[in-house]
Scaffold this motif. Structure first.
Motif: not given
Length: 184
Positions: A83-93
């Motif tokens: 879910v957090l990856k979707q929230r921060e979708k334009n950021y690289s993990c």
């Protein structure tokens, strides 16, 4: 596993919007200091103010071996991470080296979201970007829950904004991102 939060995720109310299956407590946002990074205003997201789509700038982190920033770590599971990856979708993990966390030993991997795509990084002379006032308010509200050292470390990025501030409410252009960040 843990997520390092340095912007809106330091705000318990903002973070809670991405945690649908548990109620976060302020104690779940564990204060840490991270060596080798600094906060910068340069992460571009497409947002909608009223009906107009615009480029908005949010906080980001970038490597700087001479800097130390305060933030929080939140223990997360795989579903929450998705879910957090979707929230921060334009950021690289990115994976954070555990040795960079100076005041706490953690028993798992540490991740952060950092914009690395050059096309999503604002430049000093960009004229077509704004910083949402509502985002600044999320950050300022969060600081009420932290000690003076944390506040002083953070407040540096709340002075002399590099881009104009826009006061209207906003949502993200991407509906999946809106859902994951509780802005639907």
């Amino acid at each position: 596993m843990y997520l390092f939060g340095f912007g809106s995720l330091i705000n318990i109310k903002s973070a809670q919007k991405s945690f649908k299956n548990r109620v976060l407590k302020q104690d779940d946002l564990v204060v840490v200091s991270l060596l080798g990074y600094k906060r910068v205003w340069n992460s571009i997201e497409n947002v909608i103010f009223d009906t107009n789509e615009e480029k908005a700038v949010f906080l980001n982190i970038e490597e700087d071996k001479n800097s130390l920033i305060y933030g929080v770590v939140i223990k997360i599971d795989e579903d929450e991470f998705e879910v957090l990856k979707q929230r921060e979708k334009n950021y690289s993990c990115i994976k954070i080296d555990a040795k960079a966390i100076k005041n706490l030993k953690l028993d798992g991997e540490i991740y952060a979201f950092m914009t690395t795509n050059e096309e999503k990084l604002a430049k000093k002379d960009d004229k077509d970007v704004v910083i949402p006032q509502k985002y600044i308010e999320i950050l300022e509200e969060a600081l009420e829950n932290y000690d003076e050292d944390f506040k002083n470390n953070f407040k540096i990025c709340l002075e002399d904004f590099p881009f104009p501030i826009k006061k209207d409410n906003y949502i993200f252009s991407d509906p999946i991102q809106n859902k994951a960040s509780g802005r639907e």
